[in-house]
Scaffold this motif. Structure first.
Motif, PDB file in Angstrom:
ATOM      1  N   PHE A 136       0.810  -1.218   0.000  1.00  0.00           N
ATOM      2  CA  PHE A 136       0.000   0.000   0.000  1.00  0.00           C
ATOM      3  C   PHE A 136       0.846   1.271   0.000  1.00  0.00           C
ATOM      4  O   PHE A 136       0.392   2.312  -0.448  1.00  0.00           O
ATOM      5  CB  PHE A 136      -1.014  -0.031   1.149  1.00  0.00           C
ATOM      6  N   ALA A 139       1.292   1.623  -3.582  1.00  0.00           N
ATOM      7  CA  ALA A 139       0.057   2.133  -4.203  1.00  0.00           C
ATOM      8  C   ALA A 139      -0.065   3.636  -3.990  1.00  0.00           C
ATOM      9  O   ALA A 139      -0.392   4.381  -4.924  1.00  0.00           O
ATOM     10  CB  ALA A 139      -1.152   1.414  -3.625  1.00  0.00           C
ATOM     11  N   SER A 140       0.211   4.095  -2.751  1.00  0.00           N
ATOM     12  CA  SER A 140       0.083   5.538  -2.498  1.00  0.00           C
ATOM     13  C   SER A 140       1.174   6.299  -3.242  1.00  0.00           C
ATOM     14  O   SER A 140       0.944   7.415  -3.720  1.00  0.00           O
ATOM     15  CB  SER A 140       0.104   5.846  -1.003  1.00  0.00           C
ATOM     16  N   ARG A 148       0.603  14.138  -9.159  1.00  0.00           N
ATOM     17  CA  ARG A 148       1.560  15.245  -9.300  1.00  0.00           C
ATOM     18  C   ARG A 148       1.958  15.470 -10.754  1.00  0.00           C
ATOM     19  O   ARG A 148       2.023  16.602 -11.220  1.00  0.00           O
ATOM     20  CB  ARG A 148       2.819  14.986  -8.470  1.00  0.00           C
ATOM     21  N   ALA A 162      -4.458  -6.200  -4.412  1.00  0.00           N
ATOM     22  CA  ALA A 162      -5.495  -5.266  -3.951  1.00  0.00           C
ATOM     23  C   ALA A 162      -5.214  -3.814  -4.335  1.00  0.00           C
ATOM     24  O   ALA A 162      -6.125  -2.984  -4.355  1.00  0.00           O
ATOM     25  CB  ALA A 162      -5.650  -5.379  -2.450  1.00  0.00           C
ATOM     26  N   GLU A 163      -3.955  -3.493  -4.642  1.00  0.00           N
ATOM     27  CA  GLU A 163      -3.622  -2.098  -4.959  1.00  0.00           C
ATOM     28  C   GLU A 163      -4.053  -1.711  -6.373  1.00  0.00           C
ATOM     29  O   GLU A 163      -4.012  -0.533  -6.738  1.00  0.00           O
ATOM     30  CB  GLU A 163      -2.112  -1.860  -4.778  1.00  0.00           C
ATOM     31  N   LEU A 165      -6.916  -1.434  -7.876  1.00  0.00           N
ATOM     32  CA  LEU A 165      -8.028  -0.489  -7.982  1.00  0.00           C
ATOM     33  C   LEU A 165      -7.602   0.917  -7.558  1.00  0.00           C
ATOM     34  O   LEU A 165      -8.018   1.903  -8.166  1.00  0.00           O
ATOM     35  CB  LEU A 165      -9.202  -0.970  -7.124  1.00  0.00           C
ATOM     36  N   ILE A 166      -6.759   1.008  -6.539  1.00  0.00           N
ATOM     37  CA  ILE A 166      -6.302   2.324  -6.069  1.00  0.00           C
ATOM     38  C   ILE A 166      -5.569   3.027  -7.215  1.00  0.00           C
ATOM     39  O   ILE A 166      -5.859   4.179  -7.556  1.00  0.00           O
ATOM     40  CB  ILE A 166      -5.358   2.183  -4.849  1.00  0.00           C
ATOM     41  N   GLU A 169      -7.951   3.728 -10.331  1.00  0.00           N
ATOM     42  CA  GLU A 169      -8.968   4.760 -10.074  1.00  0.00           C
ATOM     43  C   GLU A 169      -8.358   6.160 -10.067  1.00  0.00           C
ATOM     44  O   GLU A 169      -8.959   7.105 -10.568  1.00  0.00           O
ATOM     45  CB  GLU A 169      -9.656   4.500  -8.722  1.00  0.00           C
ATOM     46  N   VAL A 170      -7.165   6.273  -9.507  1.00  0.00           N
ATOM     47  CA  VAL A 170      -6.504   7.585  -9.495  1.00  0.00           C
ATOM     48  C   VAL A 170      -6.173   7.984 -10.934  1.00  0.00           C
ATOM     49  O   VAL A 170      -6.351   9.146 -11.336  1.00  0.00           O
ATOM     50  CB  VAL A 170      -5.232   7.568  -8.603  1.00  0.00           C
ATOM     51  N   GLN A 172      -7.816   7.085 -13.576  1.00  0.00           N
ATOM     52  CA  GLN A 172      -9.118   7.441 -14.172  1.00  0.00           C
ATOM     53  C   GLN A 172      -9.492   8.879 -13.806  1.00  0.00           C
ATOM     54  O   GLN A 172      -9.999   9.631 -14.620  1.00  0.00           O
ATOM     55  CB  GLN A 172     -10.147   6.443 -13.622  1.00  0.00           C
ATOM     56  N   PHE A 190     -11.565  -5.408 -11.667  1.00  0.00           N
ATOM     57  CA  PHE A 190     -11.242  -4.033 -11.260  1.00  0.00           C
ATOM     58  C   PHE A 190     -10.646  -3.267 -12.437  1.00  0.00           C
ATOM     59  O   PHE A 190     -10.959  -2.097 -12.658  1.00  0.00           O
ATOM     60  CB  PHE A 190     -10.248  -4.032 -10.087  1.00  0.00           C
ATOM     61  N   ALA A 193     -13.285  -2.442 -15.011  1.00  0.00           N
ATOM     62  CA  ALA A 193     -14.150  -1.330 -14.583  1.00  0.00           C
ATOM     63  C   ALA A 193     -13.455   0.016 -14.673  1.00  0.00           C
ATOM     64  O   ALA A 193     -14.121   1.044 -14.831  1.00  0.00           O
ATOM     65  CB  ALA A 193     -14.610  -1.576 -13.156  1.00  0.00           C
ATOM     66  N   THR A 194     -12.135   0.048 -14.584  1.00  0.00           N
ATOM     67  CA  THR A 194     -11.464   1.355 -14.490  1.00  0.00           C
ATOM     68  C   THR A 194     -10.567   1.702 -15.675  1.00  0.00           C
ATOM     69  O   THR A 194     -10.226   2.870 -15.836  1.00  0.00           O
ATOM     70  CB  THR A 194     -10.585   1.413 -13.214  1.00  0.00           C
TER      71      THR A 194
END
Lengths: 266, 283
Positions: A136, A139-140, A148, A162-163, A165-166, A169-170, A172, A190, A193-194
């Protein structure tokens, strides 16, 4: 540890599949290279790269979080081709990795891409970034880079968990064109969808052949298709055998069908 | 080498000298390989890759019991499995330094030149140093080293700070990021379920059935239907199971077959260096 002798039929089956693939590689290298069908996600690469250049924004590539394994090497393979296209347009490529082992390999791949496109001066080693090996935190980190740098296109290929989608989505949210491919089928929904384009299943492994038209890779894809055909035949025979075992009375045929099914039981 | 390290106690300075010498020798070998001309490096890499892969292939295909005493697992190559695996771990550990070097170098440049968002880079550097110091202290100096305080008396130990940094900082931030997925699922599913095409409609319908099949609301809604006979299929839990087991599982298996063959083909190409044109130059 597993050994072929634990279940010879499976060992032999793997060997037969390998021989088929190698045979098709060798014949493709010597003869006329085969053609493979159109893959929409890969046709969109030039569109995505061109759009990014018009917008003056960079392109992001992420080879998953799986480490230096086959999916990551395959992803870097594809990134090499995309990188060449990016370099021709004179744009920037950012490669974000989660495994320190990929820093060196990734740097080589992207540097080679810029060099072979005749723009070595555009390569910036700072754009190959190791962010973190924690899921994670990585991911962040990627989400931060996307926000940025306002990336115009992102290519997410490799082992994602799991990362996924994070990150997608960002991407997207900043309006990036996104192309994804993963060997983790639990993450496919996921990405569907994105992302704008998703390479499903073995399309991921066909991508480098499709982009390079390299006879070795094209032969390998044809070999994989023949191997799939063999698997399909075994699946059909297995289904028929299972039906036969259920419906036929005990006897020679019943035993033969049962023995065939036992061959492929793990 | 292993015997050498085992014969020296961990507390003896010679142990660390031997350790540093081994690392230096490793770096020297890597530098030597780097200095080799490409035409020599290429066959060397191909040979090492082939031998590395050959071990695993031979270990798998040679029947169990060959070259070993009765009752011993595997064949004569099996006892070396861990040692061969350790080689890749050792090679991998060299690259960790490369990753850390890249990370620290980049953020040092950003922080020192006060580029945009330099505060985050400074935060990363401070966290990196603090985490390294307190993890090493926790690992090697025991857990009760009292940290001196400016105010005088202090009862805070290195372990307390480690726990705050690890559980209070890192683990909490990890959980926060994981929790974000919940919000992202809502926005992603809103986009995916907007009925714009036949595929989206099918996706929406099957998702509703599967979701209702997993919760008590679904059982309650179709609870009036008989549990046996043809109408039983229309109970949400049965429809959900049908979708998951009979439609979803075969599709997933088909994807798995394709992926496994892709891995097999890529591994063969890498093992036999058939793909070397892609990593070194064009064929």
């Amino acid at each position: 540890m597993e050994h072929a002798s634990d279940h010879w039929s499976i060992g032999i089956f793997v060997a037969v599949l390998s021989i088929i693939i190698l045979y098709k590689i060798v014949t493709a290298q010597r003869g006329k290279p085969p053609t493979i069908r159109r893959i929409a996600g890969l046709n969109a690469i030039d569109e995505a790269v061109g759009r990014a250049t018009e917008m003056g924004r960079p392109i992001l590539m992420v080879p998953g979080i799986g480490g230096l394994d086959i999916p990551a090497l395959q992803a870097l393979n594809i990134f090499g081709y995309i990188g060449r296209s990016v370099a021709r347009f004179g744009n920037r490529t950012i490669l974000a990795v989660a495994d320190p082992q990929l820093v060196g390999v990734g740097e080589e791949v992207i540097r080679d891409a810029y060099t072979s496109a005749g723009r070595p001066e555009l390569f910036n080693a700072e754009d190959v970034r190791f962010l973190s090996d924690r899921q994670f935190a990585f991911a962040s980190g990627v989400a931060g880079v996307i926000e940025r740098e306002k990336v115009a296109a992102s290519f997410l290929m490799g082992a994602f968990f799991a990362e996924s989608l994070i990150i997608a989505e960002v991407g997207q949210r900043v309006g990036a064109i996104q192309v994804a491919a993963t060997n983790q089928f639990t993450q496919l929904p996921f990405f569907i969808a994105t992302c704008d384009y998703v390479l499903l299943g073995d399309e991921f492994y066909a991508a480098s052949a499709y982009l390079s038209k390299n006879p070795t890779l094209l032969g390998s894809i044809v070999g994989q298709d023949y191997a799939k055909l063999l698997i399909l035949i075994v699946v059909i025979l297995g289904t028929l055998s299972a039906c036969g075992v259920l419906m036929l009375p005990a006897g020679h045929v019943h035993d033969l069908l049962q023995r065939f099914m036992d061959l492929f039981k793990s | 080498m292993r015997t050498l390290f085992h014969s020296i106690p961990h507390t003896h300075p010679l142990y660390y000298v031997a350790l540093l010498a081994t690392v230096a020798a490793g770096i020297g070998i890597l530098a030597l390989l780097q200095a080799l001309p490409t035409r020599l490096r290429r066959p060397l890499i191909a040979l090492v890759t082939f031998l590395g892969g050959l071990y695993y292939a031979a270990e798998f295909f040679i029947p169990t019991g060959w070259g070993v005493h009765k009752g011993v697992d595997g064949n004569f190559l099996s006892p070396y499995f861990d040692k061969v695996a350790n080689i890749s771990s050792v090679l991998g550990s060299f690259s960790i330094g490369l990753g850390v070097f890249s990370l620290i170098g980049m953020h040092l440049r950003i922080a020192s030149r006060r580029r945009e968002s330099w505060g985050f880079s400074l935060m990363l550097l401070i966290s990196f140093v603090a985490m390294t110091i307190f993890t090493l202290l926790n690992e090697y100096a025991g857990k009760s080293v009292v940290i001196p305080s400016v105010a005088g008396h202090s009862s805070i130990t290195n372990h307390d700070i480690y726990v705050v940094l690890f559980n209070g900082g890192l683990a909490s931030l990890d959980s926060a990021m994981f929790a974000l997925i919940g919000f992202f699922i809502i926005s992603a599913s809103y986009r995916a379920f907007r009925i714009r095409s036949v595929e989206a409609t099918l996706l929406m319908a099957s998702a509703i059935i599967v979701m209702l099949g997993q919760v008590t609301l679904g059982s309650w809604l179709t609870g009036g239907l008989p549990s046996h006979g043809p109408l039983a299929f229309f109970r949400f839990e049965n429809m959900s199971e049908y979708i998951l087991v009979h439609l979803n599982a075969p599709a997933q298996r088909a994807v798995t077959f394709g992926l496994a063959l892709g891995v097999l083909a890529t591994s063969l190409r890498l093992w036999l260096s058939l793909e070397r044109g892609l990593y070194f130059d064009q064929e």
